[in-house]
Design an enzyme around this catalytic site. Structure first.
Site, PDB file in Angstrom:
ATOM      1  N   ASP A  32      42.733  55.204  32.120  1.00  0.00           N
ATOM      2  CA  ASP A  32      43.022  53.892  32.697  1.00  0.00           C
ATOM      3  C   ASP A  32      44.450  53.945  33.246  1.00  0.00           C
ATOM      4  OD1 ASP A  32      41.655  50.793  31.792  1.00  0.00           O
ATOM      5  OD2 ASP A  32      43.465  50.970  33.026  1.00  0.00           O
ATOM      6  N   PHE A  82      34.078  52.297  34.871  1.00  0.00           N
ATOM      7  CA  PHE A  82      34.384  50.872  35.052  1.00  0.00           C
ATOM      8  C   PHE A  82      35.576  50.652  35.981  1.00  0.00           C
ATOM      9  CE2 PHE A  82      32.623  50.801  30.643  1.00  0.00           C
ATOM     10  CZ  PHE A  82      31.640  49.839  30.808  1.00  0.00           C
ATOM     11  N   LYS A  86      38.370  43.928  41.002  1.00  0.00           N
ATOM     12  CA  LYS A  86      37.175  43.065  40.939  1.00  0.00           C
ATOM     13  C   LYS A  86      37.379  41.626  41.404  1.00  0.00           C
ATOM     14  CE  LYS A  86      38.023  41.658  36.225  1.00  0.00           C
ATOM     15  NZ  LYS A  86      37.549  41.330  34.924  1.00  0.00           N
ATOM     16  N   SER A 126      26.984  45.449  40.494  1.00  0.00           N
ATOM     17  CA  SER A 126      27.005  43.993  40.326  1.00  0.00           C
ATOM     18  C   SER A 126      25.811  43.361  41.013  1.00  0.00           C
ATOM     19  CB  SER A 126      28.295  43.457  40.960  1.00  0.00           C
ATOM     20  OG  SER A 126      28.227  42.061  41.098  1.00  0.00           O
ATOM     21  N   TYR A 151      35.065  43.277  48.248  1.00  0.00           N
ATOM     22  CA  TYR A 151      34.752  43.675  46.872  1.00  0.00           C
ATOM     23  C   TYR A 151      33.263  43.991  46.744  1.00  0.00           C
ATOM     24  CZ  TYR A 151      32.936  42.978  42.216  1.00  0.00           C
ATOM     25  OH  TYR A 151      32.206  43.135  41.064  1.00  0.00           O
ATOM     26  N   LYS A 155      30.916  47.736  46.066  1.00  0.00           N
ATOM     27  CA  LYS A 155      29.812  48.032  45.125  1.00  0.00           C
ATOM     28  C   LYS A 155      28.616  48.610  45.883  1.00  0.00           C
ATOM     29  CE  LYS A 155      31.875  46.809  41.367  1.00  0.00           C
ATOM     30  NZ  LYS A 155      32.403  47.884  40.512  1.00  0.00           N
ATOM     31  N   TYR A 178      25.399  44.210  36.896  1.00  0.00           N
ATOM     32  CA  TYR A 178      25.714  43.139  35.940  1.00  0.00           C
ATOM     33  C   TYR A 178      25.547  41.786  36.590  1.00  0.00           C
ATOM     34  CZ  TYR A 178      28.748  46.964  34.221  1.00  0.00           C
ATOM     35  OH  TYR A 178      29.275  48.158  33.820  1.00  0.00           O
ATOM     36  N   PHE A 179      25.099  40.826  35.785  1.00  0.00           N
ATOM     37  CA  PHE A 179      25.146  39.434  36.209  1.00  0.00           C
ATOM     38  C   PHE A 179      26.535  38.906  35.800  1.00  0.00           C
ATOM     39  CE2 PHE A 179      21.209  38.629  38.451  1.00  0.00           C
ATOM     40  CZ  PHE A 179      20.746  39.935  38.435  1.00  0.00           C
TER      41      PHE A 179
HETATM   42  C1  UD1 Z   1      32.080  36.636  40.975  1.00  0.00           C
HETATM   43  C2  UD1 Z   1      31.606  37.568  42.058  1.00  0.00           C
HETATM   44  C3  UD1 Z   1      30.941  38.745  41.448  1.00  0.00           C
HETATM   45  C4  UD1 Z   1      31.860  39.424  40.471  1.00  0.00           C
HETATM   46  C5  UD1 Z   1      32.272  38.434  39.412  1.00  0.00           C
HETATM   47  C6  UD1 Z   1      33.281  39.051  38.434  1.00  0.00           C
HETATM   48  C7  UD1 Z   1      31.028  36.225  44.050  1.00  0.00           C
HETATM   49  C8  UD1 Z   1      29.953  35.719  44.924  1.00  0.00           C
HETATM   50  N1  UD1 Z   1      30.660  36.906  42.955  1.00  0.00           N
HETATM   51  O1  UD1 Z   1      30.906  36.053  40.400  1.00  0.00           O
HETATM   52  O2  UD1 Z   1      30.570  39.651  42.449  1.00  0.00           O
HETATM   53  O3  UD1 Z   1      31.224  40.529  39.922  1.00  0.00           O
HETATM   54  O4  UD1 Z   1      32.872  37.293  40.021  1.00  0.00           O
HETATM   55  O5  UD1 Z   1      34.534  39.134  38.965  1.00  0.00           O
HETATM   56  O6  UD1 Z   1      32.172  35.987  44.294  1.00  0.00           O
HETATM   57  N2  UD1 Z   1      33.429  28.171  39.136  1.00  0.00           N
HETATM   58  C9  UD1 Z   1      33.950  26.894  39.120  1.00  0.00           C
HETATM   59  N3  UD1 Z   1      35.291  26.744  38.879  1.00  0.00           N
HETATM   60  C10 UD1 Z   1      36.108  27.808  38.666  1.00  0.00           C
HETATM   61  C11 UD1 Z   1      35.576  29.103  38.698  1.00  0.00           C
HETATM   62  C12 UD1 Z   1      34.225  29.249  38.945  1.00  0.00           C
HETATM   63  O7  UD1 Z   1      33.242  25.908  39.313  1.00  0.00           O
HETATM   64  O8  UD1 Z   1      37.325  27.588  38.476  1.00  0.00           O
HETATM   65  C13 UD1 Z   1      31.989  28.323  39.394  1.00  0.00           C
HETATM   66  C14 UD1 Z   1      31.685  29.148  40.619  1.00  0.00           C
HETATM   67  O9  UD1 Z   1      31.650  28.349  41.771  1.00  0.00           O
HETATM   68  C15 UD1 Z   1      30.325  29.750  40.244  1.00  0.00           C
HETATM   69  C16 UD1 Z   1      30.398  29.892  38.726  1.00  0.00           C
HETATM   70  O10 UD1 Z   1      31.441  29.020  38.302  1.00  0.00           O
HETATM   71  O11 UD1 Z   1      29.299  28.849  40.543  1.00  0.00           O
HETATM   72  C17 UD1 Z   1      30.731  31.296  38.277  1.00  0.00           C
HETATM   73  O12 UD1 Z   1      31.887  31.729  38.978  1.00  0.00           O
HETATM   74  P1  UD1 Z   1      32.657  33.078  38.620  1.00  0.00           P
HETATM   75  O13 UD1 Z   1      32.901  33.157  37.170  1.00  0.00           O
HETATM   76  O14 UD1 Z   1      33.829  33.196  39.543  1.00  0.00           O
HETATM   77  O15 UD1 Z   1      31.595  34.226  38.945  1.00  0.00           O
HETATM   78  P2  UD1 Z   1      30.770  34.485  40.304  1.00  0.00           P
HETATM   79  O16 UD1 Z   1      31.402  33.859  41.453  1.00  0.00           O
HETATM   80  O17 UD1 Z   1      29.347  34.193  40.021  1.00  0.00           O
END
Ligand code: UD1
Length: 342
Positions: A32, A82, A86, A126, A151, A155, A178-179
């Site tokens: 790392d 890893f 990101k 991802s 980003y 991937k 990953y989800f």
């Molecule tokens: C994002 C990335 C994904 C990445 C992951 C980890 C996209 C489309 N996807 O996932 O590729 O692997 O981060 O870094 O960008 N939310 C809020 N308020 C906040 C933060 C988030 O409402 O302050 C909502 C977002 O709009 C989303 C959900 O929470 O609907 C999850 O967001 P987040 O944790 O950032 O993950 P993703 O965007 O799904």
């Protein structure tokens, strides 16, 4: 003991995976550059498992250093890769930094593997490769849609680089898509350590509840979903870490059916942003200060995994629910706060 290289092993998912590997008897070596993690993570891993992982600090984009590393450690049996940047927004501002870091490191690793006959790599991909899928849940055979950020593109390109490399070498790869990983180890000794203002939902929730941030912005209340907020498949980071151990076991035991296998890692359940907030408030007793605002550009409406292939073929299933995820994330935030005070 089989020796496993974990790149990015002091990071969020990496550190949890190192713990699970050590607890299964693997000999772990971490590489790392500490660009987004702290050296203390090694002590915290040791506090959990009783075993200090070997560690080398260098940047995997450095080709001579990477080549030298593999020359010295050609007894590695598998690599879990890893180490990568990101942050979606940052990748839009600094695309070359993202392409260089995420792709050059991968190429150096693949080169080192093929020169030294290190046969197996597990790659952190991802669900972002699926974009907004037309059909849900999304299976491993769903179409790959054009990436919405540099980003996401790293991937997709990384998956292609691996696929092409496998065509002309004897290497084997497992791509894990990953989800949304959240939560922390039950010991509260390791967890997510975002630098600066978090981009992701869970650390923003816990930092708001503890008072580091004033208010959580819920991005979008007008999505066509059950409560208007976006839906994701959140998965406990420890469940995710365990899937890596299963993937490594499978490769080392030659159980893979092809030289390239791909698995979705999710729970199969979609939760809206408001449902995650409700779970957090219920499990922790904290009242969260939040406001619903405009959608965040680039966000999709909803996605969750079809877990059948991973469940049947890997024999792995996510075990922890959203309440366990939000509670463990809170315990981690409390532990961080206690450490700051001491
Ligand atoms: C994002 C990335 C994904 C990445 C992951 C980890 C996209 C489309 N996807 O996932 O590729 O692997 O981060 O870094 O960008 N939310 C809020 N308020 C906040 C933060 C988030 O409402 O302050 C909502 C977002 O709009 C989303 C959900 O929470 O609907 C999850 O967001 P987040 O944790 O950032 O993950 P993703 O965007 O799904």
């Amino acid at each position: 003991m089989n020796k496993i290289l974990v790149t990015g092993g002091t990071g969020y998912i990496g550190s949890h995976t190192v713990v699970e590997l050590q607890q299964k008897g693997y000999d772990v070596i971490i590489v790392d550059n500490l660009s987004n993690s702290q050296i203390e993570v090694l002590d915290n891993i040791t506090a959990i498992t009783g075993i200090k992982p070997q560690f080398e600090q260098f940047d995997l984009t450095d080709a001579p250093k990477t080549a030298d590393f593999f020359f010295r450690h050609n007894d590695i049996k598998a690599i879990i890769h890893f180490a990568a940047f990101k942050a979606v927004g940052e990748s839009v501002d600094k695309p070359l930094m993202y392409y260089r870091n995420n792709l050059v490191s991968l190429m150096n690793i693949l080169q080192g593997m093929s020169y030294n006959n290190i046969p197996n790599i597990v790659f952190s991909s991802s669900c972002t490769v699926y974009g907004q899928p037309e059909q849900l849940p999304v299976s491993e055979n769903s179409p790959i849609l054009p990436a919405m950020s540099p980003y996401g593109n790293t991937k997709q390109i990384a998956e292609e680089i691996i696929r092409d490399t496998l065509n002309s070498t004897k290497l084997n790869a497992t791509l894990l898509r990953y989800f949304n990983p959240i939560g922390a180890h039950e010991s509260a000794l390791i967890g997510e350590l975002p630098l600066g203002v978090p981009n992701n939902l869970m650390p923003f929730i816990t930092q708001t509840a503890i008072g580091i941030r004033q208010q959580l912005k819920v991005f979008g209340g007008d999505y066509p979903t059950r409560d208007g907020t976006a839906i994701r498949d959140y998965i406990h980071v420890v469940d995710l870490a365990k899937a890596h151990v299963v993937a490594v076991d499978r490769m080392l035991n030659k159980k893979s059916k092809k030289n390239l296998e791909i698995f979705n890692l999710g729970t199969g359940n979609g939760y809206s942003v408001l449902e995650v907030i409700n779970s957090f408030e219920k499990t922790t007793g904290q009242k969260l200060n939040y406001i619903v605002v405009e959608r965040r550009p680039g966000d999709i409406t909803e996605i969750w995994a079809d877990t059948e292939f991973a469940n049947n073929e890997l024999g792995w299933k996510a075990e922890q629910g959203v309440d366990e995820m939000t509670l463990s994330a809170w315990k981690w935030e409390l532990a961080l706060e206690a450490r700051k005070r001491s």
